[in-house]
Design an enzyme around this catalytic site. Structure first.
Site, short mmCIF file in Angstrom:
data_model
loop_
_atom_site.label_atom_id
_atom_site.label_comp_id
_atom_site.label_asym_id
_atom_site.label_seq_id
_atom_site.Cartn_x
_atom_site.Cartn_y
_atom_site.Cartn_z
N SER A 146 24.80 27.82 -44.00
CA SER A 146 23.50 27.67 -44.66
C SER A 146 22.70 28.96 -44.67
O SER A 146 21.51 28.92 -44.95
CB SER A 146 22.69 26.57 -43.97
OG SER A 146 22.42 26.91 -42.63
N LYS A 203 14.99 21.43 -40.67
CA LYS A 203 14.67 22.80 -41.06
C LYS A 203 13.25 22.91 -41.59
O LYS A 203 12.54 23.90 -41.31
CB LYS A 203 15.68 23.28 -42.11
CG LYS A 203 17.09 23.43 -41.55
CD LYS A 203 18.09 23.80 -42.62
CE LYS A 203 19.49 23.93 -42.02
NZ LYS A 203 20.50 24.29 -43.02
#
Length: 338
Positions: A212, A255
């Site tokens: 990511s 996140k």
């Protein structure tokens, strides 16, 4: 039937297969404040033999503890910090013969000590080659600072920061993509043969892995090679392909919570993750500007403080290599000596 909690899923597989797993990504700051008011403070008062009016912790003090002294998905550290304040307040009440103590800024500094974390933008100003990424951990989300510098060299790409194989592959893919579209970004191809780039992810003691960070790596490389700074109040997450597509990621809520805890204002997420925003609390979405992006061009347009200027470059523009100098006594492939 039984109910249990766990910080990770590192348990025997047969047991894991027989359990219904409910993931709890973490609390927002407002949720932590309410938990502290309704549950943690009454528990701390009872455990320390205090009455409600003897130990007063206003909301501002609770938020300061959350922002500057704890950085976690849950509230365990927050409960410990409140207990620490209560014990020191009892000590001062006995020494100074006070009836009650209210925790203000001065007493937080005195009781809790030096602030452990920074709250707000990760940097004071926009910088070249400094990008804020977002990472998922077993204990919630966290921000991931990525640094890049360039130096004269032979085109080597070096990476440091205790990175695992998946993240190293992300860096390799990001570097190849940037090089393949260098003229579109305003980078002259010969620069790759005369410049070394060093990518570093601080906190080397912490292992880092996961698909990511490719987008952040690509932005760091473009920024350092073009000299255009990256916005300090922006974070991003997403993996890239060699064609420049931004791929979806997991752990979006964690996140986004990490970005909110760190004072980030704008977050770039993969366009395919836009559907997952339905699971994100409204107070998190209202506290962040969340922008879905589909390509690296979209990311660079929003992440860099200035525009990229494409250039025209043809192979014949490469500096010509001068022919070797032949000695005066060169005859038919032989050097005649006397």
């Amino acid at each position: 039937m039984f109910v249990t909690t766990a910080n990770s899923l590192n348990m025997p597989q047969p047991l894991l297969d027989r359990m219904e797993i409910i993931r709890i990504p973490g609390y927002t700051e407002d949720e932590k404040v309410e938990i502290a008011k309704r549950h943690l403070l009454p528990k701390v008062l009872k455990d320390h033999g205090l009455k409600a009016g003897e130990f007063v912790v206003p909301e501002k003090a609770i938020r300061d503890l959350i922002r500057y002294y704890t950085r976690e998905a849950g509230v365990r550290s927050l409960e410990r910090e409140l207990g620490n304040l209560a014990r020191k307040a009892i000590r001062d009440m006995a020494r100074e013969q006070l009836i009650a103590i209210e925790i203000d800024d001065a007493r937080i500094d005195k009781y809790a000590g030096v602030r452990r974390y920074h709250y707000g933008a990760t940097d004071e100003e926009d910088q070249v080659g400094i990008v804020t990424g977002l990472a998922w951990t077993e204990f919630g989300g966290d921000i991931l600072t990525i640094e890049a510098v360039k130096m004269p060299g032979k085109g080597r790409m070096s990476v440091t920061g205790n990175l695992k194989e998946v993240m190293k592959e992300s860096i390799s893919a990001a570097a190849s993509y940037v090089r393949s579209r260098s003229t579109h970004f305003g980078i002259k191809p010969p620069l790759f043969e005369t410049t070394d780039v060093h990518l570093h992810v601080p906190e080397g003691a912490t292992p880092k892995d996961g698909p990511s960070a490719g987008v952040a790596m690509a932005v760091a490389i473009v920024s350092v090679l073009t000299g255009i700074p990256v916005r300090k109040d922006l974070a991003m997450t997403g993996e890239i392909t060699l064609r420049g597509r931004v791929l979806p990621i997991g752990g979006l809520k964690e996140k986004l919570l990490a970005a909110l805890r760190s004072g980030i204002r704008t977050v770039l997420i993969p366009a395919e993750n836009a559907k997952d925003l339905a699971d994100v609390p409204d107070n998190v979405k209202s506290g962040l500007e969340i922008i879905p992006v589909a390509t690296v061009d979209d990311v660079l347009l929003r992440a860099l403080t200035g525009p990229l200027t494409p250039i025209e470059w043809h192979e014949e523009e490469k500096p010509a290599i001068p022919p070797p100098v032949e000695p005066d006594n060169f005859e038919g492939g032989l050097v005649v000596t006397h």
